[in-house]
Design a protein around this motif. Sequence first.
Motif, mmCIF file in Angstrom:
data_model
loop_
_atom_site.group_PDB
_atom_site.id
_atom_site.type_symbol
_atom_site.label_atom_id
_atom_site.label_comp_id
_atom_site.label_asym_id
_atom_site.label_seq_id
_atom_site.Cartn_x
_atom_site.Cartn_y
_atom_site.Cartn_z
ATOM 1 N N GLN A 1 19.019 -3.335 -8.107
ATOM 2 C CA GLN A 1 19.621 -2.774 -6.903
ATOM 3 C C GLN A 1 18.613 -2.828 -5.759
ATOM 4 N N VAL A 2 19.070 -3.194 -4.572
ATOM 5 C CA VAL A 2 18.202 -3.217 -3.402
ATOM 6 C C VAL A 2 18.919 -2.575 -2.223
ATOM 7 N N GLU A 3 18.121 -2.154 -1.275
ATOM 8 C CA GLU A 3 18.664 -1.487 -0.102
ATOM 9 C C GLU A 3 17.799 -1.831 1.101
ATOM 10 N N LEU A 4 18.431 -2.134 2.198
ATOM 11 C CA LEU A 4 17.724 -2.402 3.446
ATOM 12 C C LEU A 4 17.917 -1.197 4.358
ATOM 13 N N VAL A 5 16.812 -0.511 4.613
ATOM 14 C CA VAL A 5 16.857 0.695 5.427
ATOM 15 C C VAL A 5 16.638 0.328 6.884
ATOM 16 N N ASP A 6 17.518 0.823 7.735
ATOM 17 C CA ASP A 6 17.364 0.669 9.175
ATOM 18 C C ASP A 6 16.689 1.941 9.685
ATOM 19 N N ALA A 7 15.390 1.855 9.942
ATOM 20 C CA ALA A 7 14.633 3.043 10.324
ATOM 21 C C ALA A 7 15.080 3.584 11.671
ATOM 22 N N ARG A 8 15.562 2.728 12.542
ATOM 23 C CA ARG A 8 15.989 3.182 13.862
ATOM 24 C C ARG A 8 17.207 4.098 13.744
ATOM 25 N N ARG A 9 18.120 3.730 12.853
ATOM 26 C CA ARG A 9 19.336 4.536 12.664
ATOM 27 C C ARG A 9 19.198 5.566 11.554
ATOM 28 N N LYS A 10 18.077 5.461 10.801
ATOM 29 C CA LYS A 10 17.813 6.385 9.704
ATOM 30 C C LYS A 10 18.925 6.328 8.655
ATOM 31 N N THR A 11 19.389 5.115 8.408
ATOM 32 C CA THR A 11 20.450 4.918 7.418
ATOM 33 C C THR A 11 20.176 3.658 6.613
ATOM 34 N N ALA A 12 20.890 3.533 5.503
ATOM 35 C CA ALA A 12 20.855 2.291 4.733
ATOM 36 C C ALA A 12 21.803 1.311 5.404
ATOM 37 N N SER B 1 0.819 -1.209 0.000
ATOM 38 C CA SER B 1 0.000 0.000 0.000
ATOM 39 C C SER B 1 0.854 1.261 0.000
ATOM 40 N N TYR B 2 2.147 1.119 0.280
ATOM 41 C CA TYR B 2 3.062 2.258 0.265
ATOM 42 C C TYR B 2 3.925 2.281 -0.996
ATOM 43 N N GLY B 3 3.529 1.530 -1.989
ATOM 44 C CA GLY B 3 4.356 1.434 -3.183
ATOM 45 C C GLY B 3 4.415 2.711 -3.995
ATOM 46 N N ASN B 4 3.443 3.587 -3.879
ATOM 47 C CA ASN B 4 3.431 4.818 -4.670
ATOM 48 C C ASN B 4 3.453 6.039 -3.766
ATOM 49 N N THR B 5 4.012 5.879 -2.587
ATOM 50 C CA THR B 5 3.984 6.957 -1.613
ATOM 51 C C THR B 5 5.170 7.896 -1.773
ATOM 52 N N GLU B 6 4.991 9.135 -1.340
ATOM 53 C CA GLU B 6 6.085 10.096 -1.312
ATOM 54 C C GLU B 6 6.729 10.164 0.069
ATOM 55 N N ALA C 1 5.341 -0.155 11.482
ATOM 56 C CA ALA C 1 5.841 -0.653 12.777
ATOM 57 C C ALA C 1 6.924 -1.703 12.579
ATOM 58 N N VAL C 2 7.880 -1.401 11.691
ATOM 59 C CA VAL C 2 9.016 -2.292 11.463
ATOM 60 C C VAL C 2 10.307 -1.495 11.590
ATOM 61 N N ARG C 3 11.382 -2.202 11.892
ATOM 62 C CA ARG C 3 12.688 -1.544 11.936
ATOM 63 C C ARG C 3 13.321 -1.495 10.557
ATOM 64 N N TYR C 4 13.145 -2.590 9.791
ATOM 65 C CA TYR C 4 13.822 -2.683 8.501
ATOM 66 C C TYR C 4 12.817 -2.595 7.355
ATOM 67 N N LEU C 5 13.225 -1.911 6.305
ATOM 68 C CA LEU C 5 12.390 -1.773 5.117
ATOM 69 C C LEU C 5 13.247 -2.074 3.894
ATOM 70 N N ALA D 1 11.434 6.490 3.539
ATOM 71 C CA ALA D 1 11.507 5.092 3.972
ATOM 72 C C ALA D 1 11.363 4.988 5.478
ATOM 73 N N GLN D 2 11.954 5.953 6.204
ATOM 74 C CA GLN D 2 11.847 5.923 7.665
ATOM 75 C C GLN D 2 10.400 6.088 8.112
ATOM 76 N N LYS D 3 9.661 6.978 7.431
ATOM 77 C CA LYS D 3 8.265 7.205 7.793
ATOM 78 C C LYS D 3 7.419 5.972 7.477
ATOM 79 N N VAL D 4 7.657 5.353 6.331
ATOM 80 C CA VAL D 4 6.917 4.133 5.977
ATOM 81 C C VAL D 4 7.190 3.039 6.998
ATOM 82 N N ALA D 5 8.463 2.872 7.374
ATOM 83 C CA ALA D 5 8.815 1.862 8.370
ATOM 84 C C ALA D 5 8.106 2.137 9.688
ATOM 85 N N GLN D 6 8.019 3.417 10.045
ATOM 86 C CA GLN D 6 7.339 3.784 11.284
ATOM 87 C C GLN D 6 5.860 3.415 11.219
#
Length: 773
Positions: A266-277, A230-235, A246-250, A238-243
Amino acid sequence: MELMGKGKTPGGQFTIGEFRIDTGNNSIYHKQQTLHVEPRAMHVLLVLVEHAGQTVEREVLFDRVWGQQVVVEEALTRTISQLRKALNDNQSRKLIQTIPKKGYRLASDIKWHDGTGSSVRDTGVAMNADVSSPAPRKKPRTFSLKHLVWILPAVFFVLWLAFELSWLHQPATEYAESVIVKPDVGVLPLTNQSGNPQYDYLANGIADEVLTALTKTSDLDLTSRYSSFSYGNTELSAQKVAQELAVRYLLVGNLQQLNEQGYVIQVELVDARRKTAAWNRTYTGPQDQLSDVSRQISQDVHHYLLPDKAAAENAKWAPERIEVQAYQHYLQGRYWWMNGSTSEWFYRAEKAFLDAINVEPDFAAAHGSLAYIYARYHFHDIYMDKNEAIRKAGYAIEQALALDPDQVDALHARAILATLEQRFDDATKALERALEVRSPNAQAWYLLSELAVAQSQPDKALEYALRARQADPLSPWVNINLAIVYYYSGQSEQALQAISVAQSVDQDYSWSYVWQARILHKVGRLADAILAMQQCLSLDPGSAANSAYLGLLYLELDLQAEAASWFERTASLYGDSVDARFWKNFIRLGYQNKEPQISLSMLQSMQSIRTGTYDLVPLLRQNYLALEKQHQGARELAKVQPSPLKPDVTVNIHNSELSLALLALSDNSRIKNTLSHQLAYLEQQWPDWALHSGVRANHLFIQGKTEEMLTLLLQAYKKGWVPLWWLFIHSDKSDNARALKRLPEFSRLSRLIESEQQQQRQQLNTGNTKITE
């Protein structure tokens, strides 16, 4: 005239009857009027002109006009409507003819004025191969929840890859800090950056495959497919979507390239807690290794998040190389299955899965997916003969499970067939295994709720339906399934709320409007129900079952002309068949109960007498009684599988009308007592449904308790509605029927119905009805 290639619109002028068309400026001239149409509408017209007099399949039109673009399915329907309006063909539809389940035909001679001297029919022969053999095309995509289902897994896939790459460059101490005991992960759809919109399905499908692979382990907490997608077309970031999830990783990412040189993802695992890839990676390889990517990403993500368990999990990531063409067909089929919102989804998905199996006969997942859609042969419309569907589903199930004993779609299909055939223990075992193999598995939970409905267990049905929603709260079908359970349980407001959730997620999912209409029908809001079905058919004009149901709704208000119009459409969708002839004459044969012998003969041969939307078995029962052919009727209906007359089959919601017919027609006292006892139990378990479906009233009528039946019907119509009320008015000539019409309550009931009809007709005519959102 030069033949058109894909995406090319030729110039020139030609005449269709009294209309002169100038392709150079997309204009249509008629008398003193000039109308401009969209360039694509002109292109569609030109393709029809090239093949004037021939049927042009919908896939050919999409392929020729839209080319590689992925567009919504209704785009062609809207374009055809625009052309019909411009050519004054909107009402008669004699010029641009709809060929049910195939495409369109331009029924006119063409005269060209561009100096070529050639007719469209001449060029049409050269294009004849294209008319029936278009290149495969992916289903148009809109950002509904179903589409998000594909997009989010893709994004999850990308984020995951990014996470892993980041890990490769981290110190060991930081890596250890980034891992939690049971990581919670969300997967978003991959973004298609290849420059070719044709690969949208592939980007989403790969991400979905990643998510599916990760559900095989219980060591990760994964968000559901629909919730993530449901967040596939969101602006949102990544940190906000993870929040919000309710997940740490996106996991996010993109498909950058797919061509003869190979693929780049290309893929990336975002750590929402640290706000970094936390991790990122680029996957490349030749096209023939594309099917390996989702497993590689799944394995890498799992290894990064849970390094201590990687060795024990290696068996789950064993490579299974699938020929790239088969893999692409498979993902196309999944795309249609998961994103299809109209009655055409079945045929497109079936073709894609069969194409995959033809290329790769040992493709377990393709066999499993094929098994599932065959098991759902009557999900919307009736897609194929019941016996053929069950035979094909059974074969596909065996093939899939022989190749992979844990193939989840095959297990789900086995449960569906077992539920239909009332092999409840087999259905339970299959679903329990499916829950062990995949977690979360909202699909298994809602199939368990369907099983509980078939077993007449209301509390369990609701429990399982709620668990399915908990597992995937934004799935349209999960919410519709919950609405169905509420509907059977008499909780209409809750049912409408669940429908509202489904429509807020995907406003184009036609099946939600069918159930919205059925719920509104039950509570007596027939004008609203009609409007809901009009919305449904604006989205899915090719559904025969839904067209018939709208006609039946109009008959509930005694609007015979409007009903006849929809029955005509139903007939046109069934082509040259008994079903078509019956629906075309439904007012006379069904509603007015004239010529019962002809009506009976047709009903006995029809495929569409029972669908997931309506049931005409009460009409069949009435004809047998009117013609005094009870013995023949009991004998014929006893052949329906599974028959309520068999000792291992019980009366439930799905076979209740069949059971009532057998009760009315049988002369065996033992059978009648057994059926009556089981019907009484069913009515006790689902009292509100029994009241408003007419099952309880018919049961009393068959027992000769006409006064009790009338009292019950008066109660029902004060609170809502009972479908096919006219069967009571035009009932058979039995002693029960004659006694019924002599009672004063019968006149009271008739007046009550007429009063409600008049009120609902006024609502419909003034347009003040508001469909529940």
